[in-house]
Design a protein around this motif. Structure first.
Motif, PDB file in Angstrom:
ATOM      1  N   THR A 153     -12.183 -48.662 -12.921  1.00  0.00           N
ATOM      2  CA  THR A 153     -11.103 -48.561 -11.957  1.00  0.00           C
ATOM      3  C   THR A 153     -11.035 -47.101 -11.526  1.00  0.00           C
ATOM      4  O   THR A 153     -10.962 -46.209 -12.383  1.00  0.00           O
ATOM      5  N   GLY A 182      -8.773 -45.119 -10.160  1.00  0.00           N
ATOM      6  CA  GLY A 182      -7.659 -44.503 -10.863  1.00  0.00           C
ATOM      7  C   GLY A 182      -6.939 -43.392 -10.137  1.00  0.00           C
ATOM      8  O   GLY A 182      -5.773 -43.134 -10.421  1.00  0.00           O
ATOM      9  N   GLN A 234      -4.156 -48.176 -16.541  1.00  0.00           N
ATOM     10  CA  GLN A 234      -5.574 -48.131 -16.201  1.00  0.00           C
ATOM     11  C   GLN A 234      -6.332 -47.202 -17.149  1.00  0.00           C
ATOM     12  O   GLN A 234      -7.465 -47.500 -17.548  1.00  0.00           O
TER      13      GLN A 234
END
Length: 264
Positions: free
Chosen positions: A107, A109, A119
Protein backbone atom coordinates in the motif's frame (compact mmCIF):
# COMPACT_ATOMS: atom_id res chain seq x y z
CA UNK A 1 6.42 -26.33 -20.50
CA UNK A 2 4.20 -23.56 -19.13
CA UNK A 3 4.12 -20.00 -20.41
CA UNK A 4 6.49 -17.32 -19.15
CA UNK A 5 4.16 -16.62 -16.24
CA UNK A 6 5.12 -20.07 -14.94
CA UNK A 7 8.64 -21.47 -15.05
CA UNK A 8 11.84 -20.11 -16.58
CA UNK A 9 14.03 -22.44 -18.59
CA UNK A 10 17.51 -22.04 -17.14
CA UNK A 11 17.54 -24.93 -14.62
CA UNK A 12 17.07 -28.56 -15.55
CA UNK A 13 13.67 -30.19 -15.34
CA UNK A 14 14.90 -32.36 -12.46
CA UNK A 15 16.69 -29.70 -10.40
CA UNK A 16 14.29 -30.19 -7.46
CA UNK A 17 13.31 -33.80 -8.07
CA UNK A 18 12.14 -35.42 -4.84
CA UNK A 19 12.22 -32.15 -2.89
CA UNK A 20 9.38 -30.74 -0.82
CA UNK A 21 9.04 -27.00 -1.41
CA UNK A 22 6.86 -24.49 0.43
CA UNK A 23 5.83 -21.27 -1.33
CA UNK A 24 3.82 -18.73 0.64
CA UNK A 25 1.61 -16.18 -1.05
CA UNK A 26 1.36 -18.51 -4.04
CA UNK A 27 -2.24 -17.79 -4.97
CA UNK A 28 -1.24 -15.35 -7.71
CA UNK A 29 1.58 -13.24 -9.12
CA UNK A 30 5.18 -14.12 -8.39
CA UNK A 31 4.20 -16.69 -5.78
CA UNK A 32 2.13 -18.58 -8.31
CA UNK A 33 4.96 -18.38 -10.84
CA UNK A 34 7.37 -19.68 -8.20
CA UNK A 35 5.17 -22.62 -7.26
CA UNK A 36 4.75 -23.62 -10.91
CA UNK A 37 8.47 -23.27 -11.56
CA UNK A 38 9.46 -25.53 -8.66
CA UNK A 39 6.79 -28.07 -9.63
CA UNK A 40 7.94 -28.29 -13.25
CA UNK A 41 11.40 -29.09 -11.92
CA UNK A 42 10.26 -32.12 -9.95
CA UNK A 43 9.29 -30.71 -6.56
CA UNK A 44 6.23 -31.51 -4.52
CA UNK A 45 4.95 -28.00 -3.83
CA UNK A 46 2.97 -26.90 -0.80
CA UNK A 47 0.94 -23.75 -1.43
CA UNK A 48 0.72 -21.71 1.75
CA UNK A 49 -1.91 -19.00 1.27
CA UNK A 50 -4.81 -17.54 3.22
CA UNK A 51 -7.02 -17.32 0.10
CA UNK A 52 -8.18 -20.90 -0.47
CA UNK A 53 -9.75 -20.22 -3.86
CA UNK A 54 -6.66 -18.58 -5.32
CA UNK A 55 -4.44 -21.30 -3.85
CA UNK A 56 -6.65 -23.98 -5.40
CA UNK A 57 -6.27 -22.28 -8.77
CA UNK A 58 -2.48 -22.49 -8.46
CA UNK A 59 -2.74 -26.20 -7.68
CA UNK A 60 -4.94 -26.66 -10.74
CA UNK A 61 -2.38 -24.95 -12.97
CA UNK A 62 0.43 -27.07 -11.55
CA UNK A 63 -1.53 -30.27 -12.09
CA UNK A 64 -2.25 -29.18 -15.67
CA UNK A 65 1.52 -28.78 -16.09
CA UNK A 66 1.94 -32.36 -14.85
CA UNK A 67 3.23 -31.38 -11.42
CA UNK A 68 2.31 -32.19 -7.82
CA UNK A 69 0.96 -29.60 -5.39
CA UNK A 70 -1.37 -29.17 -2.46
CA UNK A 71 -2.81 -26.35 -0.38
CA UNK A 72 -2.19 -25.81 3.31
CA UNK A 73 -4.00 -22.64 4.42
CA UNK A 74 -1.92 -20.22 6.47
CA UNK A 75 -1.99 -16.72 7.88
CA UNK A 76 1.68 -15.76 7.99
CA UNK A 77 0.99 -13.08 10.61
CA UNK A 78 -0.25 -15.68 13.12
CA UNK A 79 2.35 -17.82 14.88
CA UNK A 80 -0.06 -20.68 15.60
CA UNK A 81 -1.11 -20.81 11.95
CA UNK A 82 2.49 -20.89 10.74
CA UNK A 83 3.44 -23.52 13.30
CA UNK A 84 0.53 -25.68 12.11
CA UNK A 85 1.61 -25.19 8.49
CA UNK A 86 5.08 -26.59 9.13
CA UNK A 87 3.72 -29.37 11.33
CA UNK A 88 1.30 -30.39 8.56
CA UNK A 89 4.09 -30.47 5.98
CA UNK A 90 6.21 -32.60 8.30
CA UNK A 91 3.33 -34.99 9.01
CA UNK A 92 2.40 -35.42 5.34
CA UNK A 93 5.86 -35.47 3.78
CA UNK A 94 8.38 -36.00 6.57
CA UNK A 95 10.57 -33.20 5.25
CA UNK A 96 10.81 -29.61 4.06
CA UNK A 97 13.75 -28.98 1.76
CA UNK A 98 13.09 -25.52 0.34
CA UNK A 99 10.97 -22.55 1.38
CA UNK A 100 10.19 -19.45 -0.65
CA UNK A 101 8.69 -16.92 1.76
CA UNK A 102 6.89 -14.70 -0.70
CA UNK A 103 3.65 -13.54 0.97
CA UNK A 104 3.46 -9.77 0.88
CA UNK A 105 1.21 -6.73 0.53
CA UNK A 106 1.77 -3.23 -0.82
CA UNK A 107 0.00 0.00 0.00
CA UNK A 108 1.64 3.26 -1.09
CA UNK A 109 0.65 4.94 2.17
CA UNK A 110 1.62 8.55 1.43
CA UNK A 111 4.38 10.75 2.88
CA UNK A 112 5.97 9.71 6.17
CA UNK A 113 4.18 12.51 8.00
CA UNK A 114 0.82 11.19 6.83
CA UNK A 115 1.26 7.41 7.06
CA UNK A 116 -1.92 5.65 8.05
CA UNK A 117 -1.08 3.65 11.15
CA UNK A 118 -3.28 0.71 10.18
CA UNK A 119 -1.56 0.49 6.79
CA UNK A 120 1.82 0.68 8.52
CA UNK A 121 0.96 -2.20 10.84
CA UNK A 122 -0.58 -4.28 8.05
CA UNK A 123 2.50 -4.03 5.87
CA UNK A 124 4.93 -4.77 8.68
CA UNK A 125 2.73 -7.62 9.93
CA UNK A 126 2.65 -9.41 6.57
CA UNK A 127 5.90 -8.38 4.93
CA UNK A 128 8.28 -8.51 7.88
CA UNK A 129 6.69 -10.35 10.80
CA UNK A 130 5.29 -12.89 8.33
CA UNK A 131 8.79 -13.62 7.05
CA UNK A 132 10.14 -13.82 10.59
CA UNK A 133 7.48 -16.32 11.65
CA UNK A 134 7.72 -18.53 8.57
CA UNK A 135 11.51 -18.58 8.80
CA UNK A 136 11.40 -19.35 12.51
CA UNK A 137 9.38 -22.53 12.11
CA UNK A 138 11.02 -23.54 8.82
CA UNK A 139 14.42 -23.24 10.48
CA UNK A 140 13.33 -25.26 13.49
CA UNK A 141 12.21 -28.09 11.20
CA UNK A 142 15.24 -27.90 8.88
CA UNK A 143 17.70 -27.71 11.77
CA UNK A 144 16.31 -30.98 13.14
CA UNK A 145 16.21 -32.72 9.75
CA UNK A 146 19.56 -32.10 8.10
CA UNK A 147 19.22 -28.58 6.70
CA UNK A 148 17.57 -26.89 3.74
CA UNK A 149 17.38 -23.66 1.79
CA UNK A 150 15.23 -20.56 2.30
CA UNK A 151 14.64 -17.67 -0.08
CA UNK A 152 12.79 -14.58 1.15
CA UNK A 153 11.14 -12.04 -1.14
CA UNK A 154 12.38 -8.58 -0.23
CA UNK A 155 12.24 -5.69 -2.73
CA UNK A 156 14.50 -3.25 -4.50
CA UNK A 157 12.24 -0.64 -2.87
CA UNK A 158 13.69 -0.93 0.60
CA UNK A 159 17.37 -1.54 1.24
CA UNK A 160 18.33 -0.51 -2.31
CA UNK A 161 15.95 2.17 -3.59
CA UNK A 162 13.20 4.43 -2.32
CA UNK A 163 10.29 6.28 -3.90
CA UNK A 164 8.25 9.08 -2.29
CA UNK A 165 5.16 7.95 -0.45
CA UNK A 166 6.28 4.33 0.07
CA UNK A 167 7.97 4.55 3.46
CA UNK A 168 5.96 1.81 5.17
CA UNK A 169 6.51 -0.71 2.39
CA UNK A 170 10.18 0.24 2.05
CA UNK A 171 10.74 -0.14 5.78
CA UNK A 172 9.12 -3.57 5.82
CA UNK A 173 11.18 -4.82 2.88
CA UNK A 174 14.44 -3.33 4.13
CA UNK A 175 13.70 -5.26 7.30
CA UNK A 176 13.40 -8.47 5.27
CA UNK A 177 16.83 -7.84 3.76
CA UNK A 178 18.41 -7.27 7.17
CA UNK A 179 16.61 -10.19 8.79
CA UNK A 180 17.65 -12.49 5.95
CA UNK A 181 21.33 -11.68 6.39
CA UNK A 182 21.17 -12.04 10.17
CA UNK A 183 19.35 -15.37 9.95
CA UNK A 184 21.81 -16.63 7.35
CA UNK A 185 24.72 -16.11 9.73
CA UNK A 186 22.78 -17.60 12.64
CA UNK A 187 21.97 -20.84 10.84
CA UNK A 188 24.55 -21.57 8.17
CA UNK A 189 26.23 -23.93 10.65
CA UNK A 190 22.91 -25.82 10.87
CA UNK A 191 23.15 -26.64 7.16
CA UNK A 192 20.54 -24.03 6.21
CA UNK A 193 21.29 -21.54 3.43
CA UNK A 194 19.20 -18.38 3.63
CA UNK A 195 19.11 -15.67 0.97
CA UNK A 196 16.73 -13.07 -0.42
CA UNK A 197 15.67 -11.81 -3.82
CA UNK A 198 14.77 -8.14 -4.30
CA UNK A 199 12.54 -7.69 -7.35
CA UNK A 200 11.92 -4.41 -9.07
CA UNK A 201 8.63 -3.48 -10.71
CA UNK A 202 7.13 -6.68 -12.13
CA UNK A 203 4.15 -7.45 -14.34
CA UNK A 204 1.80 -8.53 -11.55
CA UNK A 205 -1.39 -7.10 -10.09
CA UNK A 206 0.58 -5.56 -7.22
CA UNK A 207 2.15 -2.95 -9.53
CA UNK A 208 -1.17 -1.45 -10.64
CA UNK A 209 -2.63 1.60 -8.94
CA UNK A 210 -6.41 1.47 -8.38
CA UNK A 211 -8.18 1.79 -11.74
CA UNK A 212 -4.93 1.98 -13.68
CA UNK A 213 -4.64 0.47 -17.18
CA UNK A 214 -1.58 -1.40 -18.49
CA UNK A 215 -0.72 1.59 -20.68
CA UNK A 216 -0.95 3.99 -17.76
CA UNK A 217 1.17 1.70 -15.60
CA UNK A 218 3.81 1.47 -18.33
CA UNK A 219 3.89 5.27 -18.68
CA UNK A 220 4.33 5.62 -14.93
CA UNK A 221 6.99 2.94 -14.40
CA UNK A 222 8.92 2.16 -17.56
CA UNK A 223 10.88 5.39 -17.47
CA UNK A 224 12.20 4.53 -14.00
CA UNK A 225 13.77 1.28 -15.26
CA UNK A 226 16.94 1.46 -17.40
CA UNK A 227 15.85 -1.63 -19.35
CA UNK A 228 12.70 0.28 -20.23
CA UNK A 229 10.10 -2.27 -19.14
CA UNK A 230 8.71 -4.18 -16.19
CA UNK A 231 10.10 -7.58 -15.31
CA UNK A 232 8.23 -10.72 -16.23
CA UNK A 233 7.49 -12.93 -13.21
CA UNK A 234 9.67 -15.70 -14.63
CA UNK A 235 12.67 -13.35 -14.68
CA UNK A 236 12.34 -12.87 -10.92
CA UNK A 237 11.68 -16.55 -10.27
CA UNK A 238 14.81 -17.52 -12.21
CA UNK A 239 16.75 -15.85 -9.37
CA UNK A 240 14.68 -17.62 -6.71
CA UNK A 241 15.29 -20.99 -8.34
CA UNK A 242 19.01 -20.37 -8.59
CA UNK A 243 19.32 -19.28 -4.95
CA UNK A 244 17.35 -22.35 -3.85
CA UNK A 245 19.36 -24.75 -6.00
CA UNK A 246 22.66 -26.56 -5.52
CA UNK A 247 24.12 -24.20 -8.15
CA UNK A 248 24.16 -21.53 -5.41
CA UNK A 249 25.66 -23.81 -2.77
CA UNK A 250 28.25 -21.21 -1.68
CA UNK A 251 25.81 -18.28 -1.60
CA UNK A 252 24.80 -17.36 1.95
CA UNK A 253 23.16 -14.20 3.27
CA UNK A 254 22.87 -12.54 -0.15
CA UNK A 255 20.13 -10.18 -1.30
CA UNK A 256 19.96 -10.58 -5.09
CA UNK A 257 18.51 -7.48 -6.79
CA UNK A 258 16.60 -8.16 -10.02
CA UNK A 259 15.27 -4.80 -11.18
CA UNK A 260 16.48 -4.01 -14.70
CA UNK A 261 19.05 -1.55 -13.37
CA UNK A 262 16.62 0.65 -11.43
CA UNK A 263 18.78 0.67 -8.30
CA UNK A 264 22.17 0.47 -10.05
Amino acid sequence: MPSSSGAPHDLSSSAFEGKVVLVTGAGRGMGQASARAFATRGATVVIGDRDADRAAQTVKLIEQDGGIAEVVPVDVTDAASVRELIATIAARHGRLDVAHNNAGVFTAGGPAGDIDEQQWRAQLDVNLTGVMLTMKYEIQHMRAHGGGTIVNTASNMGDHLRYPGTGAYAASKAGVSALTRAAALDHVSDGIRINAVSPGATDTLMTFLPGESETERAERLNGTIPLGRLARPDEIIAAVLWLASDAASFVVGHDLVVDGGASA
